[in-house]
Every structure is written in structure tokens, then in C-alpha cells.
Write a protein that holds these residues in place. Structure first.
Motif, short mmCIF file in Angstrom:
data_model
loop_
_atom_site.label_atom_id
_atom_site.label_comp_id
_atom_site.label_asym_id
_atom_site.label_seq_id
_atom_site.Cartn_x
_atom_site.Cartn_y
_atom_site.Cartn_z
N SER A 96 0.84 -1.19 0.00
CA SER A 96 0.00 0.00 0.00
C SER A 96 0.87 1.23 0.00
O SER A 96 1.99 1.18 0.49
CB SER A 96 -0.91 0.03 1.23
N GLY A 97 0.35 2.31 -0.54
CA GLY A 97 1.09 3.56 -0.48
C GLY A 97 1.09 4.17 0.89
O GLY A 97 1.95 4.96 1.22
N GLN A 98 0.15 3.79 1.72
CA GLN A 98 0.08 4.35 3.06
C GLN A 98 1.01 3.58 3.98
O GLN A 98 1.44 2.48 3.70
CB GLN A 98 -1.36 4.27 3.60
N VAL A 99 1.30 4.17 5.09
CA VAL A 99 2.20 3.52 6.05
C VAL A 99 1.51 2.31 6.64
O VAL A 99 0.39 2.38 7.11
CB VAL A 99 2.57 4.49 7.17
N SER A 100 2.16 1.21 6.59
CA SER A 100 1.62 0.01 7.20
C SER A 100 2.80 -0.92 7.47
O SER A 100 3.89 -0.69 6.95
CB SER A 100 0.61 -0.67 6.27
N ASN A 103 4.70 -2.11 4.03
CA ASN A 103 4.94 -1.26 2.87
C ASN A 103 6.36 -1.27 2.35
O ASN A 103 6.73 -0.41 1.58
CB ASN A 103 4.48 0.17 3.12
N TYR B 32 10.79 7.81 6.84
CA TYR B 32 10.77 6.35 6.87
C TYR B 32 12.07 5.91 6.20
O TYR B 32 12.40 6.39 5.12
CB TYR B 32 9.59 5.77 6.10
N PHE B 34 14.89 2.71 5.11
CA PHE B 34 14.97 1.30 4.74
C PHE B 34 16.42 0.95 4.36
O PHE B 34 17.15 1.79 3.83
CB PHE B 34 14.08 1.00 3.52
N LYS B 49 13.72 -1.78 8.41
CA LYS B 49 13.16 -0.45 8.22
C LYS B 49 12.95 0.24 9.56
O LYS B 49 12.78 -0.42 10.60
CB LYS B 49 11.83 -0.52 7.46
N ILE B 51 10.36 3.05 11.13
CA ILE B 51 9.15 3.85 10.94
C ILE B 51 9.01 4.81 12.12
O ILE B 51 8.91 6.01 11.97
CB ILE B 51 7.91 2.95 10.81
N ARG B 94 11.82 7.63 2.61
CA ARG B 94 10.55 8.20 2.17
C ARG B 94 10.17 9.26 3.18
O ARG B 94 10.26 9.03 4.39
CB ARG B 94 9.47 7.15 2.09
N GLY B 99 2.80 12.44 -0.26
CA GLY B 99 1.48 11.91 -0.54
C GLY B 99 1.47 10.56 -1.23
O GLY B 99 0.43 9.98 -1.46
N TYR B 100 2.63 10.03 -1.56
CA TYR B 100 2.67 8.75 -2.25
C TYR B 100 3.88 7.97 -1.76
O TYR B 100 4.79 8.53 -1.18
CB TYR B 100 2.74 8.94 -3.76
N SER B 101 3.85 6.70 -2.02
CA SER B 101 4.85 5.83 -1.40
C SER B 101 6.03 5.55 -2.30
O SER B 101 6.32 4.41 -2.60
CB SER B 101 4.20 4.50 -0.99
#
Lengths: 116, 115
Positions: A96-100, A103, B32, B34, B49, B51, B94, B99-101
Motif C-alpha cells: 500500500s502507499g500508506q504507512v503500514s 509497505n 521512513y 529502509f 526499516k 518507521i 521516504r 502523498g505517495y509511497s
């Protein structure tokens, strides 16, 4: 569970020829990416997709087109290959593009392309 | 904009010695972070990673990384190197506020572990 697969593994093109690289993933991931890897340059994002039917440009999109007609497939096209496109191409996908917790990106084995 | 730097093209270490592969980052918000490893003729594999939470992150194959916000660093470490650890290592970042991954990768550091 094959993960991310790429077809073909190797290809040699002549300048001006066209080709399509196929990426497939069986993890039901929403996001898919195409990168190129060149010596000393790391990985650079070409295009990406946040879901079926959507695509977006990355850092180095010129000379490439992409399509995401099915969720599991992401195609990278070179309409008129140039020697500057000689590279190793990697496809990746993520949940997903959201944090999870899921990802991180999962990478395919790569396609080595040479343009003469 | 987000960016990441790996200041060393190559790191050499003897088997059994500790290793460190350096990474610094730049983001406008919170990062974020990695680490990925690439063995010859293979795709990248996820190692670990960061977070949020503990600054010391543990990952696969005995690797760990330390997040240091004040120094904007995320160095990869291992207490005792193995010859089989020889590979190309990539740091990636990131921006949490993006707004995008999409990830931005460093240029990679080649780790060579000698017997």
C-alpha cells in the motif's frame, strides 16, 4: 507464491527497436514500480502505479511508457530504444502507499537490456 | 524533496569484525528509512526499516541499524561480519509527509568481507 517475476531476463535491441518488459506479482499489491539501475547511480524510479488503471511519472520517465491494465501486471515499454537505455531494469511492488507494516517494496530479479 | 547519501562506494572488513555501512538522509518531514541488500545478479531484498519507535532497529541476517535524528543518519551495522555478507547495500528514504509511497535510494555501498 512466486512473488515478483519479470520477463524477459535478458534482451539485446538495436537502436530504434521497440520492446515491452512485463512485470507480474501474485501478492495482491496495490503499488508497482519500475526502476533502472546503472553503475554508480543507484536505483532511479522510471514510472509507478498506485492501482489498476493508474500510472505516474518518476524521476527518469523520458523514453518510456507504462500500462497497468490488470492489478497484477505492470508493463514497461520502450517505443524507440536508444543506447542510453542500456541498463538493468527492476520491477517492484508494495502492499500500500500508506504507512503500514507491509509497505516495504518487493523486487523482481531484473531484466538486463542492451541497446546497440 | 527527499534525498539519501551513502558516502562510501566500498567498505572492506575482515570476517568476524564489526561492520558499519553509512547512510544520511534529508527530508522535509519525518523519515521512513529502509535498508536493502543486492547479491550479484539478483533483485534487491529488504533487510530492515525504521518507521517510529526504538532508534535501534533489528533486521534480517543479524543486521541492525541505528536511527539518529540529530545527525540525520541511519547507519547499518553488524557485530560480526561473514564472507557471505559481501553484497551491494542500498539505503532508501521516504518522507512521511509525502502523498505517495515512492522511495529515494542511495547510490549503494559495496561491502566486501575478506576471509
Amino acid at each position: 507464491n512466486a512473488g515478483v517475476t519479470q520477463t524477459p531476463k535478458f534482451r539485446v535491441l538495436k537502436t530504434g527497436q521497440s520492446m515491452t518488459l512485463l512485470c507480474a506479482q501474485d501478492m495482491n499489491h496495490e503499488y508497482m514500480y519500475w526502476y533502472r539501475q546503472d553503475p554508480g547511480m543507484g536505483l532511479r524510479l522510471i514510472h509507478y502505479s498506485v492501482g489498476e488503471g493508474t500510472t505516474a511519472k518518476g524521476e527518469v520517465p523520458d523514453g518510456y511508457n507504462v500500462s497497468r491494465l490488470k492489478k497484477q501486471n505492470f508493463l514497461l515499454g520502450l517505443e524507440s530504444a536508444a543506447p542510453s537505455q542500456t541498463s538493468v531494469y527492476f520491477c517492484a511492488s508494495s502492499y500500500s502507499g500508506q504507512v503500514s507494516p507491509y509497505n516495504e517494496q518487493f523486487f523482481g530479479p531484473g531484466t538486463r537490456l542492451t541497446v546497440l | 524533496a527527499q534525498s539519501v547519501a551513502q558516502p562510501e562506494d566500498q567498505v572492506n572488513v575482515a570476517e568476524g569484525n564489526p561492520l558499519t555501512v553509512k547512510c544520511t538522509y534529508s527530508v522535509s518531514g519525518n523519515p521512513y528509512l529502509f535498508w536493502y541488500v543486492q547479491y550479484p545478479n539478483r533483485g534487491l531484498q529488504f533487510l530492515l526499516k525504521y518507521i517510529t519507535g526504538d532508534n535501534l532497529v533489528k533486521g534480517s541476517y543479524g543486521f541492525e541499524a541505528e536511527f539518529n535524528k540529530s545527525q540525520t543518519s541511519f547507519h547499518l551495522k553488524k557485530p560480526s561480519a561473514l564472507v557471505s555478507d559481501s553484497a551491494l547495500y542500498f539505503c532508501a528514504v521516504r518522507d512521511m509527509n509525502s502523498g505517495y509511497s515512492t522511495l529515494t535510494f542511495g547510490k549503494g555501498t559495496m561491502l566486501l568481507v575478506s576471509p
